[in-house]
Design a protein around this motif. Sequence first.
Motif, PDB file in Angstrom:
ATOM      1  N   ALA A  89       0.845  -1.194   0.000  1.00 15.24           N
ATOM      2  CA  ALA A  89       0.000   0.000   0.000  1.00 15.24           C
ATOM      3  C   ALA A  89       0.882   1.246   0.000  1.00 15.24           C
ATOM      4  O   ALA A  89       2.081   1.159   0.330  1.00 15.24           O
ATOM      5  CB  ALA A  89      -0.921  -0.007   1.223  1.00 15.24           C
ATOM      6  N   PRO A  90       0.332   2.400  -0.371  1.00 16.02           N
ATOM      7  CA  PRO A  90       1.154   3.622  -0.404  1.00 16.02           C
ATOM      8  C   PRO A  90       1.818   3.952   0.926  1.00 16.02           C
ATOM      9  O   PRO A  90       2.898   4.537   0.962  1.00 16.02           O
ATOM     10  CB  PRO A  90       0.141   4.703  -0.807  1.00 16.02           C
ATOM     11  N   ASP A  91       1.186   3.560   2.032  1.00 17.94           N
ATOM     12  CA  ASP A  91       1.737   3.906   3.343  1.00 17.94           C
ATOM     13  C   ASP A  91       2.410   2.729   4.030  1.00 17.94           C
ATOM     14  O   ASP A  91       2.639   2.759   5.243  1.00 17.94           O
ATOM     15  CB  ASP A  91       0.654   4.487   4.250  1.00 17.94           C
ATOM     16  N   GLY A  92       2.745   1.669   3.279  1.00 16.05           N
ATOM     17  CA  GLY A  92       3.518   0.586   3.886  1.00 16.05           C
ATOM     18  C   GLY A  92       3.046  -0.781   3.443  1.00 16.05           C
ATOM     19  O   GLY A  92       2.279  -0.933   2.489  1.00 16.05           O
ATOM     20  N   LEU A  93       3.536  -1.810   4.148  1.00 16.89           N
ATOM     21  CA  LEU A  93       3.168  -3.194   3.881  1.00 16.89           C
ATOM     22  C   LEU A  93       2.183  -3.664   4.946  1.00 16.89           C
ATOM     23  O   LEU A  93       2.348  -3.354   6.126  1.00 16.89           O
ATOM     24  CB  LEU A  93       4.407  -4.096   3.895  1.00 16.89           C
ATOM     25  N   PHE A  94       1.197  -4.429   4.502  1.00 23.04           N
ATOM     26  CA  PHE A  94       0.179  -4.910   5.429  1.00 23.04           C
ATOM     27  C   PHE A  94      -0.065  -6.400   5.198  1.00 23.04           C
ATOM     28  O   PHE A  94      -0.019  -6.882   4.070  1.00 23.04           O
ATOM     29  CB  PHE A  94      -1.133  -4.126   5.233  1.00 23.04           C
ATOM     30  N   ASN A  95      -0.329  -7.099   6.291  1.00 28.72           N
ATOM     31  CA  ASN A  95      -0.725  -8.495   6.175  1.00 28.72           C
ATOM     32  C   ASN A  95      -2.200  -8.548   5.818  1.00 28.72           C
ATOM     33  O   ASN A  95      -3.025  -7.850   6.412  1.00 28.72           O
ATOM     34  CB  ASN A  95      -0.471  -9.232   7.486  1.00 28.72           C
ATOM     35  N   SER A  96      -2.546  -9.396   4.847  1.00 29.26           N
ATOM     36  CA  SER A  96      -3.906  -9.457   4.340  1.00 29.26           C
ATOM     37  C   SER A  96      -4.406 -10.887   4.358  1.00 29.26           C
ATOM     38  O   SER A  96      -3.627 -11.839   4.278  1.00 29.26           O
ATOM     39  CB  SER A  96      -3.950  -8.908   2.910  1.00 29.26           C
ATOM     40  N   LEU A  97      -5.714 -11.049   4.444  1.00 31.31           N
ATOM     41  CA  LEU A  97      -6.315 -12.372   4.322  1.00 31.31           C
ATOM     42  C   LEU A  97      -6.463 -12.785   2.861  1.00 31.31           C
ATOM     43  O   LEU A  97      -6.837 -13.929   2.587  1.00 31.31           O
ATOM     44  CB  LEU A  97      -7.682 -12.400   5.013  1.00 31.31           C
ATOM     45  N   ARG A  98      -6.199 -11.877   1.940  1.00 25.98           N
ATOM     46  CA  ARG A  98      -6.258 -12.204   0.517  1.00 25.98           C
ATOM     47  C   ARG A  98      -4.844 -12.425  -0.003  1.00 25.98           C
ATOM     48  O   ARG A  98      -4.002 -11.525   0.043  1.00 25.98           O
ATOM     49  CB  ARG A  98      -6.935 -11.082  -0.273  1.00 25.98           C
ATOM     50  N   VAL A  99      -4.590 -13.622  -0.470  1.00 28.10           N
ATOM     51  CA  VAL A  99      -3.259 -13.957  -0.980  1.00 28.10           C
ATOM     52  C   VAL A  99      -3.058 -13.308  -2.344  1.00 28.10           C
ATOM     53  O   VAL A  99      -3.953 -13.339  -3.203  1.00 28.10           O
ATOM     54  CB  VAL A  99      -3.084 -15.479  -1.077  1.00 28.10           C
ATOM     55  N   ARG A 100      -1.878 -12.746  -2.539  1.00 26.74           N
ATOM     56  CA  ARG A 100      -1.547 -12.049  -3.775  1.00 26.74           C
ATOM     57  C   ARG A 100      -0.363 -12.711  -4.465  1.00 26.74           C
ATOM     58  O   ARG A 100       0.449 -13.372  -3.812  1.00 26.74           O
ATOM     59  CB  ARG A 100      -1.218 -10.584  -3.484  1.00 26.74           C
ATOM     60  N   THR A 101      -0.260 -12.484  -5.765  1.00 24.27           N
ATOM     61  CA  THR A 101       0.875 -12.962  -6.547  1.00 24.27           C
ATOM     62  C   THR A 101       1.565 -11.764  -7.196  1.00 24.27           C
ATOM     63  O   THR A 101       0.911 -10.959  -7.878  1.00 24.27           O
ATOM     64  CB  THR A 101       0.427 -13.953  -7.637  1.00 24.27           C
ATOM     65  N   TYR A 102       2.863 -11.666  -6.956  1.00 24.08           N
ATOM     66  CA  TYR A 102       3.665 -10.596  -7.557  1.00 24.08           C
ATOM     67  C   TYR A 102       4.666 -11.218  -8.521  1.00 24.08           C
ATOM     68  O   TYR A 102       5.398 -12.145  -8.151  1.00 24.08           O
ATOM     69  CB  TYR A 102       4.410  -9.806  -6.481  1.00 24.08           C
ATOM     70  N   ASP A 103       4.716 -10.697  -9.748  1.00 28.41           N
ATOM     71  CA  ASP A 103       5.682 -11.187 -10.723  1.00 28.41           C
ATOM     72  C   ASP A 103       6.592 -10.087 -11.260  1.00 28.41           C
ATOM     73  O   ASP A 103       7.356 -10.300 -12.204  1.00 28.41           O
ATOM     74  CB  ASP A 103       4.985 -11.910 -11.885  1.00 28.41           C
ATOM     75  N   ASP A 104       6.495  -8.921 -10.648  1.00 27.36           N
ATOM     76  CA  ASP A 104       7.416  -7.831 -10.977  1.00 27.36           C
ATOM     77  C   ASP A 104       8.622  -7.924 -10.055  1.00 27.36           C
ATOM     78  O   ASP A 104       8.497  -7.819  -8.831  1.00 27.36           O
ATOM     79  CB  ASP A 104       6.706  -6.481 -10.806  1.00 27.36           C
ATOM     80  N   GLU A 105       9.788  -8.131 -10.636  1.00 25.27           N
ATOM     81  CA  GLU A 105      10.963  -8.400  -9.800  1.00 25.27           C
ATOM     82  C   GLU A 105      11.305  -7.231  -8.897  1.00 25.27           C
ATOM     83  O   GLU A 105      11.738  -7.427  -7.754  1.00 25.27           O
ATOM     84  CB  GLU A 105      12.170  -8.765 -10.663  1.00 25.27           C
ATOM     85  N   ALA A 106      11.110  -6.017  -9.371  1.00 16.08           N
ATOM     86  CA  ALA A 106      11.415  -4.862  -8.528  1.00 16.08           C
ATOM     87  C   ALA A 106      10.535  -4.848  -7.281  1.00 16.08           C
ATOM     88  O   ALA A 106      10.999  -4.533  -6.178  1.00 16.08           O
ATOM     89  CB  ALA A 106      11.238  -3.569  -9.323  1.00 16.08           C
ATOM     90  N   THR A 107       9.270  -5.220  -7.449  1.00 14.22           N
ATOM     91  CA  THR A 107       8.361  -5.269  -6.301  1.00 14.22           C
ATOM     92  C   THR A 107       8.773  -6.359  -5.327  1.00 14.22           C
ATOM     93  O   THR A 107       8.810  -6.147  -4.111  1.00 14.22           O
ATOM     94  CB  THR A 107       6.917  -5.515  -6.773  1.00 14.22           C
ATOM     95  N   VAL A 108       9.091  -7.542  -5.863  1.00 11.31           N
ATOM     96  CA  VAL A 108       9.503  -8.647  -4.999  1.00 11.31           C
ATOM     97  C   VAL A 108      10.796  -8.298  -4.266  1.00 11.31           C
ATOM     98  O   VAL A 108      10.935  -8.551  -3.063  1.00 11.31           O
ATOM     99  CB  VAL A 108       9.672  -9.937  -5.818  1.00 11.31           C
ATOM    100  N   ALA A 109      11.739  -7.709  -4.982  1.00 11.04           N
ATOM    101  CA  ALA A 109      13.011  -7.323  -4.362  1.00 11.04           C
ATOM    102  C   ALA A 109      12.777  -6.326  -3.236  1.00 11.04           C
ATOM    103  O   ALA A 109      13.394  -6.407  -2.159  1.00 11.04           O
ATOM    104  CB  ALA A 109      13.948  -6.733  -5.411  1.00 11.04           C
ATOM    105  N   ALA A 110      11.857  -5.375  -3.462  1.00  9.84           N
ATOM    106  CA  ALA A 110      11.572  -4.378  -2.428  1.00  9.84           C
ATOM    107  C   ALA A 110      10.950  -5.027  -1.199  1.00  9.84           C
ATOM    108  O   ALA A 110      11.255  -4.639  -0.060  1.00  9.84           O
ATOM    109  CB  ALA A 110      10.647  -3.299  -2.997  1.00  9.84           C
ATOM    110  N   LEU A 111      10.091  -6.042  -1.419  1.00  5.84           N
ATOM    111  CA  LEU A 111       9.493  -6.750  -0.281  1.00  5.84           C
ATOM    112  C   LEU A 111      10.567  -7.445   0.549  1.00  5.84           C
ATOM    113  O   LEU A 111      10.592  -7.338   1.778  1.00  5.84           O
ATOM    114  CB  LEU A 111       8.480  -7.775  -0.782  1.00  5.84           C
TER     115      LEU A 111
END
Length: 275
Positions: A89-111
């Motif tokens: 999210a714009p204001d940080g990372l949050f734990n969610s009950l909805r599982v997500r899939t990320y395939d953008d390497e920049a996003t995964v690297a940032a996580l």
Amino acid sequence: GGAELLNDPGDVAALCDKRRCHARLSAAGVPVPAALPPIGGYDELRTAMAAAGWARVFVKPTHGSSAAGVLAFAVGPRGVRAVTPIEVAPDGLFNSLRVRTYDDEATVAALVDRLAPEGLHVERWLPKAGLRDRVVDLRVVVVAGRPTHAVVRAATGPLTNLHLGNARGDLAELRAAAGPAAWAAAMQTCVRAAACFPRSLHVGVDLMFQLGWRRHAVAEVNAFGDLLPGVLADGRDTYAEQVHALTSGRWERWRAAAAVTGAGTEVAEAVACGS
């Protein structure tokens, strides 16, 4: 004031530290997924995976629970893929009950880079056995050295936690698929895992059978893993079972045996869940 602690704080501290827990299990010969050395960020993760020859891993916060912050991470010819309950999210990372899939390497690297300073435990992603169209694993509650209650967790993806929208599977079907010998061996492993924490009345063991049902491994051991609503064994839920272990003397026998041997001597007495 004379009260007796049923789950030792030292055991709980180790159980809530995935690195320490994994190391203790591994040292005791309990089958666990292989793990990477501590990594400091995404670049180190990719380097360590390449050195180990692994294409898929689970990246877990060292002190996390309930799949919070976990990434099921895979590298392939088409790029990277991370399955996770993390919401960006714009204001940080949050734990969610909805599982997500990320395939953008920049996003995964940032996580990974954001989580790394908190401490990460990285394990090889073992292929789980499946029933019908779902992969499955087990939560097995071990009370005073005896596996008494179990729930099958069935999922269409790599994260099987029930609170993430996954379903309870059929325990009888899983036992039939594994066969008596493989099931008995898996329950013995659960007892051996519990014996690594001999000052705790109960633990919750997350156990997975691998493809083919011949092999199994312990994914995690939980200090607070006895919440299995509606699951009875010999007419008792997990809490009544703990009271029974205390009043029948089984807890005292198990604790004394574990203190003497350093491992559970009641392994041979491990009973099949629900019998």
